[in-house]
Design a protein around this motif. Structure first.
Motif, PDB file in Angstrom:
ATOM      1  N   TRP A 105      40.592  -3.176  78.967  1.00  0.00           N
ATOM      2  CA  TRP A 105      39.931  -2.024  78.359  1.00  0.00           C
ATOM      3  C   TRP A 105      40.010  -2.094  76.837  1.00  0.00           C
ATOM      4  CZ3 TRP A 105      36.113   0.632  79.635  1.00  0.00           C
ATOM      5  CH2 TRP A 105      35.817   1.866  79.057  1.00  0.00           C
ATOM      6  N   GLY A 106      41.135  -2.559  76.331  1.00  0.00           N
ATOM      7  CA  GLY A 106      41.276  -2.724  74.886  1.00  0.00           C
ATOM      8  C   GLY A 106      40.299  -3.759  74.341  1.00  0.00           C
ATOM      9  N   PHE A 107      40.108  -4.828  75.081  1.00  0.00           N
ATOM     10  CA  PHE A 107      39.172  -5.887  74.702  1.00  0.00           C
ATOM     11  C   PHE A 107      37.746  -5.331  74.651  1.00  0.00           C
ATOM     12  CE2 PHE A 107      39.440 -10.789  75.446  1.00  0.00           C
ATOM     13  CZ  PHE A 107      38.727 -11.034  74.288  1.00  0.00           C
ATOM     14  N   PHE A 108      37.363  -4.576  75.691  1.00  0.00           N
ATOM     15  CA  PHE A 108      36.040  -3.955  75.702  1.00  0.00           C
ATOM     16  C   PHE A 108      35.872  -3.037  74.498  1.00  0.00           C
ATOM     17  CE2 PHE A 108      35.635  -4.932  80.307  1.00  0.00           C
ATOM     18  CZ  PHE A 108      34.313  -5.338  80.327  1.00  0.00           C
ATOM     19  N   GLY A 109      36.866  -2.198  74.264  1.00  0.00           N
ATOM     20  CA  GLY A 109      36.785  -1.235  73.169  1.00  0.00           C
ATOM     21  C   GLY A 109      36.709  -1.900  71.813  1.00  0.00           C
ATOM     22  N   ALA A 110      37.469  -2.963  71.635  1.00  0.00           N
ATOM     23  CA  ALA A 110      37.478  -3.651  70.347  1.00  0.00           C
ATOM     24  C   ALA A 110      36.126  -4.276  70.025  1.00  0.00           C
ATOM     25  CB  ALA A 110      38.571  -4.724  70.328  1.00  0.00           C
ATOM     26  N   LEU A 111      35.437  -4.768  71.053  1.00  0.00           N
ATOM     27  CA  LEU A 111      34.163  -5.436  70.820  1.00  0.00           C
ATOM     28  C   LEU A 111      32.973  -4.495  70.823  1.00  0.00           C
ATOM     29  CD1 LEU A 111      34.684  -8.687  72.899  1.00  0.00           C
ATOM     30  CD2 LEU A 111      34.791  -8.413  70.416  1.00  0.00           C
ATOM     31  N   SER A 112      33.075  -3.398  71.556  1.00  0.00           N
ATOM     32  CA  SER A 112      31.880  -2.567  71.679  1.00  0.00           C
ATOM     33  C   SER A 112      32.122  -1.079  71.462  1.00  0.00           C
ATOM     34  CB  SER A 112      31.249  -2.772  73.058  1.00  0.00           C
ATOM     35  OG  SER A 112      32.170  -2.431  74.076  1.00  0.00           O
ATOM     36  N   GLY A 113      33.346  -0.684  71.231  1.00  0.00           N
ATOM     37  CA  GLY A 113      33.628   0.731  71.022  1.00  0.00           C
ATOM     38  C   GLY A 113      33.273   1.178  69.617  1.00  0.00           C
ATOM     39  N   PRO A 114      33.507   2.442  69.322  1.00  0.00           N
ATOM     40  CA  PRO A 114      33.245   2.952  67.966  1.00  0.00           C
ATOM     41  C   PRO A 114      34.049   2.155  66.937  1.00  0.00           C
ATOM     42  CG  PRO A 114      33.773   4.740  69.488  1.00  0.00           C
ATOM     43  CD  PRO A 114      34.023   3.451  70.214  1.00  0.00           C
ATOM     44  N   GLY A 115      33.364   1.724  65.904  1.00  0.00           N
ATOM     45  CA  GLY A 115      34.023   0.927  64.874  1.00  0.00           C
ATOM     46  C   GLY A 115      34.362  -0.472  65.343  1.00  0.00           C
ATOM     47  N   GLY A 116      33.799  -0.883  66.471  1.00  0.00           N
ATOM     48  CA  GLY A 116      34.109  -2.184  67.058  1.00  0.00           C
ATOM     49  C   GLY A 116      33.364  -3.314  66.381  1.00  0.00           C
ATOM     50  N   GLY A 117      32.955  -4.266  67.172  1.00  0.00           N
ATOM     51  CA  GLY A 117      32.351  -5.489  66.665  1.00  0.00           C
ATOM     52  C   GLY A 117      31.029  -5.296  65.944  1.00  0.00           C
ATOM     53  N   THR A 118      30.600  -6.369  65.314  1.00  0.00           N
ATOM     54  CA  THR A 118      29.343  -6.342  64.556  1.00  0.00           C
ATOM     55  C   THR A 118      28.190  -7.011  65.302  1.00  0.00           C
ATOM     56  OG1 THR A 118      29.901  -8.384  63.385  1.00  0.00           O
ATOM     57  CG2 THR A 118      30.556  -6.300  62.342  1.00  0.00           C
ATOM     58  N   ILE A 119      28.488  -7.654  66.409  1.00  0.00           N
ATOM     59  CA  ILE A 119      27.417  -8.237  67.213  1.00  0.00           C
ATOM     60  C   ILE A 119      26.720  -7.090  67.941  1.00  0.00           C
ATOM     61  CG2 ILE A 119      26.938  -9.644  69.263  1.00  0.00           C
ATOM     62  CD1 ILE A 119      29.110 -11.515  68.375  1.00  0.00           C
ATOM     63  N   PRO A 120      25.408  -7.025  67.891  1.00  0.00           N
ATOM     64  CA  PRO A 120      24.711  -5.946  68.594  1.00  0.00           C
ATOM     65  C   PRO A 120      25.022  -5.955  70.094  1.00  0.00           C
ATOM     66  CG  PRO A 120      23.196  -7.160  67.172  1.00  0.00           C
ATOM     67  CD  PRO A 120      24.486  -7.929  67.191  1.00  0.00           C
ATOM     68  N   ALA A 121      25.062  -4.750  70.688  1.00  0.00           N
ATOM     69  CA  ALA A 121      25.367  -4.614  72.113  1.00  0.00           C
ATOM     70  C   ALA A 121      24.430  -5.459  72.969  1.00  0.00           C
ATOM     71  CB  ALA A 121      25.290  -3.147  72.527  1.00  0.00           C
ATOM     72  N   LYS A 122      23.160  -5.494  72.606  1.00  0.00           N
ATOM     73  CA  LYS A 122      22.181  -6.270  73.374  1.00  0.00           C
ATOM     74  C   LYS A 122      22.580  -7.745  73.422  1.00  0.00           C
ATOM     75  CE  LYS A 122      17.310  -7.601  73.004  1.00  0.00           C
ATOM     76  NZ  LYS A 122      16.052  -7.305  72.284  1.00  0.00           N
ATOM     77  N   LEU A 123      22.967  -8.318  72.291  1.00  0.00           N
ATOM     78  CA  LEU A 123      23.374  -9.720  72.259  1.00  0.00           C
ATOM     79  C   LEU A 123      24.656  -9.926  73.062  1.00  0.00           C
ATOM     80  CD1 LEU A 123      23.114 -12.646  71.389  1.00  0.00           C
ATOM     81  CD2 LEU A 123      24.185 -12.013  69.195  1.00  0.00           C
ATOM     82  N   GLY A 124      25.592  -8.999  72.968  1.00  0.00           N
ATOM     83  CA  GLY A 124      26.817  -9.103  73.766  1.00  0.00           C
ATOM     84  C   GLY A 124      26.515  -9.150  75.256  1.00  0.00           C
ATOM     85  N   GLU A 125      25.554  -8.344  75.687  1.00  0.00           N
ATOM     86  CA  GLU A 125      25.176  -8.319  77.111  1.00  0.00           C
ATOM     87  C   GLU A 125      24.416  -9.589  77.499  1.00  0.00           C
ATOM     88  OE1 GLU A 125      26.659  -6.283  78.908  1.00  0.00           O
ATOM     89  OE2 GLU A 125      27.250  -4.813  77.407  1.00  0.00           O
ATOM     90  N   GLN A 126      23.613 -10.120  76.583  1.00  0.00           N
ATOM     91  CA  GLN A 126      22.913 -11.375  76.868  1.00  0.00           C
ATOM     92  C   GLN A 126      23.912 -12.523  77.012  1.00  0.00           C
ATOM     93  OE1 GLN A 126      20.213 -10.673  73.490  1.00  0.00           O
ATOM     94  NE2 GLN A 126      18.514 -11.142  74.894  1.00  0.00           N
ATOM     95  N   ILE A 127      24.918 -12.548  76.157  1.00  0.00           N
ATOM     96  CA  ILE A 127      25.981 -13.549  76.295  1.00  0.00           C
ATOM     97  C   ILE A 127      26.674 -13.375  77.643  1.00  0.00           C
ATOM     98  CG2 ILE A 127      28.268 -14.210  75.430  1.00  0.00           C
ATOM     99  CD1 ILE A 127      27.162 -13.624  72.567  1.00  0.00           C
TER     100      ILE A 127
END
Length: 183
Positions: free
Chosen positions: A49-71
């Protein structure tokens, strides 16, 4: 098929997993089976859950969510993880991807050159077990990605390997609309 580990419920959740499962439920509006399986270990659930939050939560990663899901769908297909393929196809649609974009991403391809470069890199990481070259990283920079985004791509792949392995190894029942593997 029955999961190889119990899918915990509200009545048998380990105490250390309760608050995290409540957060998962709040984020998804339900508690996906994958999290119910991982909740057998509060430490593993906290890590996931921490990994998910760090990459996609508020203030998380800079990769767009769409690209993260495509990966995620490209990695899921390579690892024959029906659960993650289904979940991330649905999440990709929610992030603004078209069905065609998610389908081509599943094959590791995209009409967008930057997305195509990211997917190539992600699949190289998976298929070559992290053994990439200077040229592979340079190709991402040439596609417009900065070093932070390149590191995040690797983090997305690592998270997806974790979730793919959980779902495949433990035969977690898919609770998202099914998507057919390419293989």
């Amino acid at each position: 098929m029955t999961s190889r580990v119990p899918l915990v419920s509200a009545t048998d959740t380990p105490a250390g997993s309760r608050a995290l499962l409540d957060a998962v439920h709040g984020a998804f509006g339900a508690t996906p089976n994958m999290f119910r399986a991982v909740a057998n270990s509060p430490a593993a659930l906290q890590a996931m859950w921490g990994f998910f939050g760090a990459l996609s939560g508020p203030g998380g990663g800079t990769i767009p969510a769409k690209l993260g899901e495509q990966i995620a769908v490209a990695v899921a297909d390579r690892n024959a993880c029906e659960y993650c393929l289904a979940a991330h196809t649905a999440l990709g649609r929610k992030a603004g991807a078209t069905p065609a974009e998610m389908s081509t991403a599943q094959a590791g391809e995209s009409a967008d050159p930057a997305t195509a470069a990211a997917l190539r890199f992600a699949l190289q990481l998976v298929e070559q077990r992290g053994q990439v070259s200077d040229a592979d990283v340079a190709a991402l920079r040439a596609a417009g990605f900065n070093d932070g985004q390149i590191v995040e791509m690797l983090a997305h792949v690592a998270l997806n390997l974790f979730t793919n392995y959980v779902n495949v190894a433990f035969a977690v029942p898919v609770d998202f609309p099914g998507v057919k593997l390419l293989k």
